[in-house]
Enzyme design. Structure first.
Site, PDB file in Angstrom:
ATOM      1  N   THR A 135      -1.570 -10.684  -3.363  1.00 18.49           N
ATOM      2  CA  THR A 135      -0.618 -10.802  -1.977  1.00 18.49           C
ATOM      3  C   THR A 135      -0.849 -12.273  -1.751  1.00 18.49           C
ATOM      4  O   THR A 135      -0.753 -13.003  -2.423  1.00 18.49           O
ATOM      5  CB  THR A 135      -1.993 -10.094  -0.629  1.00 18.49           C
ATOM      6  OG1 THR A 135      -1.955 -10.867   0.179  1.00 18.49           O
ATOM      7  CG2 THR A 135      -3.429 -11.030  -1.025  1.00 18.49           C
ATOM      8  N   ASP A 136       0.596 -12.581  -1.145  1.00 24.33           N
ATOM      9  CA  ASP A 136       0.852 -13.461  -0.508  1.00 24.33           C
ATOM     10  C   ASP A 136      -0.126 -14.415   0.281  1.00 24.33           C
ATOM     11  O   ASP A 136       0.162 -15.645   0.419  1.00 24.33           O
ATOM     12  CB  ASP A 136       2.103 -13.339   0.195  1.00 24.33           C
ATOM     13  CG  ASP A 136       2.090 -12.473   1.597  1.00 24.33           C
ATOM     14  OD1 ASP A 136       0.902 -12.471   2.103  1.00 24.33           O
ATOM     15  OD2 ASP A 136       2.700 -13.042   2.163  1.00 24.33           O
ATOM     16  N   GLU A 137      -1.330 -13.729   0.679  1.00 24.32           N
ATOM     17  CA  GLU A 137      -2.470 -13.955   1.245  1.00 24.32           C
ATOM     18  C   GLU A 137      -3.439 -15.511   0.765  1.00 24.32           C
ATOM     19  O   GLU A 137      -3.633 -16.379   1.273  1.00 24.32           O
ATOM     20  CB  GLU A 137      -3.120 -13.453   2.308  1.00 24.32           C
ATOM     21  CG  GLU A 137      -3.015 -12.242   3.254  1.00 24.32           C
ATOM     22  CD  GLU A 137      -3.779 -11.606   3.847  1.00 24.32           C
ATOM     23  OE1 GLU A 137      -4.949 -12.356   4.366  1.00 24.32           O
ATOM     24  OE2 GLU A 137      -2.980 -10.670   4.423  1.00 24.32           O
ATOM     25  N   TYR A 160     -11.166 -12.198   2.859  1.00 23.79           N
ATOM     26  CA  TYR A 160     -10.021 -11.365   1.946  1.00 23.79           C
ATOM     27  C   TYR A 160      -9.754 -12.225   0.806  1.00 23.79           C
ATOM     28  O   TYR A 160      -9.185 -12.114   0.091  1.00 23.79           O
ATOM     29  CB  TYR A 160      -9.773 -10.401   2.737  1.00 23.79           C
ATOM     30  CG  TYR A 160      -8.677  -9.851   2.107  1.00 23.79           C
ATOM     31  CD1 TYR A 160      -8.550  -8.605   1.436  1.00 23.79           C
ATOM     32  CD2 TYR A 160      -7.059 -10.075   2.653  1.00 23.79           C
ATOM     33  CE1 TYR A 160      -6.966  -8.347   0.677  1.00 23.79           C
ATOM     34  CE2 TYR A 160      -5.639  -9.971   1.774  1.00 23.79           C
ATOM     35  CZ  TYR A 160      -6.495  -8.803   0.950  1.00 23.79           C
ATOM     36  OH  TYR A 160      -5.249  -8.480   0.575  1.00 23.79           O
ATOM     37  N   LYS A 164      -9.232 -12.342  -2.844  1.00 18.36           N
ATOM     38  CA  LYS A 164      -8.408 -12.199  -4.138  1.00 18.36           C
ATOM     39  C   LYS A 164      -7.213 -13.372  -4.665  1.00 18.36           C
ATOM     40  O   LYS A 164      -7.102 -13.277  -6.266  1.00 18.36           O
ATOM     41  CB  LYS A 164      -6.993 -11.694  -3.056  1.00 18.36           C
ATOM     42  CG  LYS A 164      -7.522 -10.493  -2.171  1.00 18.36           C
ATOM     43  CD  LYS A 164      -7.043  -9.327  -3.087  1.00 18.36           C
ATOM     44  CE  LYS A 164      -5.951  -8.198  -3.603  1.00 18.36           C
ATOM     45  NZ  LYS A 164      -6.070  -7.227  -4.583  1.00 18.36           N
TER      46      LYS A 164
HETATM   47  N1  LIG Z   1      -1.510  -3.428   2.760  1.00 13.48           N
HETATM   48  C1  LIG Z   1      -1.327  -4.673   2.188  1.00 13.48           C
HETATM   49  O1  LIG Z   1      -0.502  -5.343   2.877  1.00 13.48           O
HETATM   50  C2  LIG Z   1      -0.962  -5.678   0.403  1.00 13.48           C
HETATM   51  C3  LIG Z   1       0.228  -6.903   1.115  1.00 13.48           C
HETATM   52  C4  LIG Z   1      -0.184  -7.310  -0.364  1.00 13.48           C
HETATM   53  C5  LIG Z   1      -0.715  -6.632  -1.297  1.00 13.48           C
HETATM   54  N2  LIG Z   1      -2.081  -5.826  -1.132  1.00 13.48           N
HETATM   55  C6  LIG Z   1      -3.037  -5.294  -2.331  1.00 13.48           C
HETATM   56  O2  LIG Z   1      -2.574  -4.664  -2.261  1.00 13.48           O
HETATM   57  C7  LIG Z   1      -3.597  -3.524  -2.659  1.00 13.48           C
HETATM   58  C8  LIG Z   1      -3.730  -2.154  -2.427  1.00 13.48           C
HETATM   59  O3  LIG Z   1      -3.633  -2.479  -0.556  1.00 13.48           O
HETATM   60  P1  LIG Z   1      -3.792  -1.227   0.098  1.00 13.48           P
HETATM   61  O4  LIG Z   1      -3.628  -1.256   1.791  1.00 13.48           O
HETATM   62  O5  LIG Z   1      -3.280  -0.178   0.113  1.00 13.48           O
HETATM   63  O6  LIG Z   1      -5.087  -1.094  -0.069  1.00 13.48           O
HETATM   64  P2  LIG Z   1      -6.320   0.049   1.127  1.00 13.48           P
HETATM   65  O7  LIG Z   1      -7.880  -0.571   1.401  1.00 13.48           O
HETATM   66  O8  LIG Z   1      -5.903   1.290   1.732  1.00 13.48           O
HETATM   67  O9  LIG Z   1      -6.668   1.112   0.109  1.00 13.48           O
HETATM   68  C9  LIG Z   1      -7.261   0.263  -1.037  1.00 13.48           C
HETATM   69  C10 LIG Z   1      -7.739   1.665  -2.579  1.00 13.48           C
HETATM   70  O10 LIG Z   1      -8.876   1.397  -3.342  1.00 13.48           O
HETATM   71  C11 LIG Z   1     -10.114   2.075  -2.516  1.00 13.48           C
HETATM   72  N3  LIG Z   1     -11.535   1.704  -3.955  1.00 13.48           N
HETATM   73  C12 LIG Z   1     -12.117   0.586  -3.189  1.00 13.48           C
HETATM   74  N4  LIG Z   1     -13.273  -0.326  -2.988  1.00 13.48           N
HETATM   75  C13 LIG Z   1     -12.907   0.699  -4.928  1.00 13.48           C
HETATM   76  C14 LIG Z   1     -13.873   0.125  -5.608  1.00 13.48           C
HETATM   77  N5  LIG Z   1     -15.121  -0.444  -5.777  1.00 13.48           N
HETATM   78  N6  LIG Z   1     -13.381   1.337  -7.095  1.00 13.48           N
HETATM   79  C15 LIG Z   1     -12.526   1.686  -6.928  1.00 13.48           C
HETATM   80  N7  LIG Z   1     -12.060   2.475  -5.852  1.00 13.48           N
HETATM   81  C16 LIG Z   1     -11.951   1.547  -4.586  1.00 13.48           C
HETATM   82  C17 LIG Z   1      -9.974   2.659  -1.754  1.00 13.48           C
HETATM   83  O11 LIG Z   1     -10.684   3.826  -2.054  1.00 13.48           O
HETATM   84  C18 LIG Z   1      -8.771   3.066  -1.440  1.00 13.48           C
HETATM   85  O12 LIG Z   1      -8.345   3.403  -1.670  1.00 13.48           O
HETATM   86  C19 LIG Z   1      -5.010  -4.784  -2.786  1.00 13.48           C
HETATM   87  O13 LIG Z   1      -5.268  -4.622  -3.876  1.00 13.48           O
HETATM   88  C20 LIG Z   1      -4.535  -5.660  -1.661  1.00 13.48           C
HETATM   89  O14 LIG Z   1      -5.298  -6.788  -1.638  1.00 13.48           O
HETATM   90  C21 LIG Z   1      -2.275  -5.215   0.085  1.00 13.48           C
END
Ligand SMILES: NC(=O)c1ccc[n+]([C@@H]2O[C@H](COP(=O)([O-])OP(=O)(O)OC[C@H]3O[C@@H](n4cnc5c(N)ncnc54)[C@H](O)[C@@H]3O)[C@@H](O)[C@H]2O)c1
Length: 339
Positions: A135-137, A160, A164
């Site tokens: 993430t950009d965070e 969080y 990350k």
């Molecule tokens: N949502 C955003 O805006 C955003 C932006 C940039 C990066 N990200 C990164 O992208 C990734 C996905 O984000 P998202 O928004 O889809 O998250 P989300 O919370 O919607 O989904 C996370 C998924 O990971 C699974 N999970 C969690 N813990 C687990 C574990 N211990 N073992 C196996 N599976 C597990 C959950 O069941 C879920 O399906 C993350 O790494 C997040 O940091 C998110």
């Protein structure tokens, strides 16, 4: 050779968009490795789950033996790591799960992946990548001007983003120390279908439809850089297959918006699309309610995505205006699929 990509967190918001893209737009075999926490939702992959190229394993990334068994059984050519605890507010209420999943979980994956990589043939090693999705965070609070580049020093603010950032550091260390072929992407805020309704855009949309208050932190002046989730999915694949080993790519759409403006846009779009408004509501903006600001809230994030634009030829297809309208229409038709 046909790619076999093992994706962690493939039942989540971004992972599921990635899986839908890979099954529908490429000939890749996908192995979805997900624990199904509260954020995992198999409805989000239902459209592609019938494909013979789709496989699902319900397991924890912290369980090294389970991950090792998945590698042995499916022999992936690539790993894309998206599984994480992802909601900042939850990380403030209870940081422990974030430390465990995001840091220890990534460590377990790196160790299992390293052993697997070392067991591969020279030909398979040349193709293998461990792609860490971040993430950009991690870059922290930007202030009023400037953009995050791949060289911006890390300064995470929340449990969080600190978890990350830690996982990003581990991934780079496994590259430098153990020569694991990694690529890292840091993306801005995503929005789109199947986002769990604790995040701003689905929360505001669904609350509005029920005539509930639309909570806005502080004065709503925080700025985020928004990217439609399918554009993120389309960016990840070229990074995985064409990105340079060891490199980081920032992903964003040059779409900075204040939170309050995002909420007003959602309200205006709903005013336009919803004929039967809840009782007493003539304009959804009536429901906007300012609440005490989040502890440690970063004021501004904004991504300089010029490296991925130039080196990999990726560009988002959606503007914020087209993407938000698509998203709201999707929630109007499919709200029951996100609970
Ligand atoms: N949502 C955003 O805006 C955003 C932006 C940039 C990066 N990200 C990164 O992208 C990734 C996905 O984000 P998202 O928004 O889809 O998250 P989300 O919370 O919607 O989904 C996370 C998924 O990971 C699974 N999970 C969690 N813990 C687990 C574990 N211990 N073992 C196996 N599976 C597990 C959950 O069941 C879920 O399906 C993350 O790494 C997040 O940091 C998110």
């Amino acid at each position: 050779m046909q790619n076999r990509i093992l994706i962690t967190g493939g039942a989540g918001f971004i992972g599921s968009a990635l899986i839908r893209y890979l099954i529908q737009e490429t000939d890749t075999v996908v192995i979805n490795y997900d624990k199904l926490t509260y954020a995992g939702n198999l409805n989000a992959v239902a459209d592609v789950a019938g494909s013979s190229r789709y496989h699902f394993i319900q397991a924890d990334i912290c369980d090294r033996e389970a991950f090792k068994a998945a590698l042995d059984e499916y022999q992936p050519t690539h790993i894309m790591h998206l599984a994480a605890e992802s909601h900042v507010d939850r990380s403030i209420d209870g940081p422990g799960d974030f430390i465990h999943t995001n840091i220890t979980g990534t460590y377990e994956l790196l160790e299992a992946s390293r052993a697997y990589y070392e067991s591969l043939s020279d030909e398979a090693r040349a193709v293998f990548r461990f792609h860490h999705i971040s993430t950009d965070e991690v870059y922290g609070d930007l202030g009023e001007t400037g953009l995050f580049t791949e060289e911006t020093p890390y300064a995470p603010s929340s449990p969080y983003s600190a978890s990350k950032a830690s996982s990003d550091h581990l991934v780079r260390a496994w590259r430098r120390t153990f020569k694991l072929p990694v690529v890292i992407t840091n993306c801005s805020n995503n929005y789109g279908p199947f986002q769990f309704p604790e995040k701003l855009i689905p929360l505001v949309t669904l609350n509005a439809l029920e005539g509930k208050p639309l909570p806005v932190y502080g004065d709503g002046s925080q700025i985020r850089d928004w990217l439609y989730v399918d554009d993120h999915a389309r960016a990840l694949y070229p990074v995985l297959t064409e990105g340079k080993v060891g490199e980081t790519y920032n992903i964003g759409g040059f779409n900075e918006k204040k939170n309050i403006d995002v909420v007003r846009t959602i309200c205006d779009t709903l005013n336009d699309l919803v004929k039967d408004k809840p009782e007493g509501i003539t304009d959804f903006k009536q429901l906007i309610t300012f609440v005490t600001d989040r502890a440690g809230h970063d004021v501004r994030y904004a991504i300089d995505a010029s490296k991925i634009y130039k080196e990999l030829g990726w560009k988002p297809l959606e503007t914020f205006e087209t993407g938000i309208r698509k998203t709201i229409k999707w929630y109007l038709a499919n709200a029951k699929l996100v609970f």
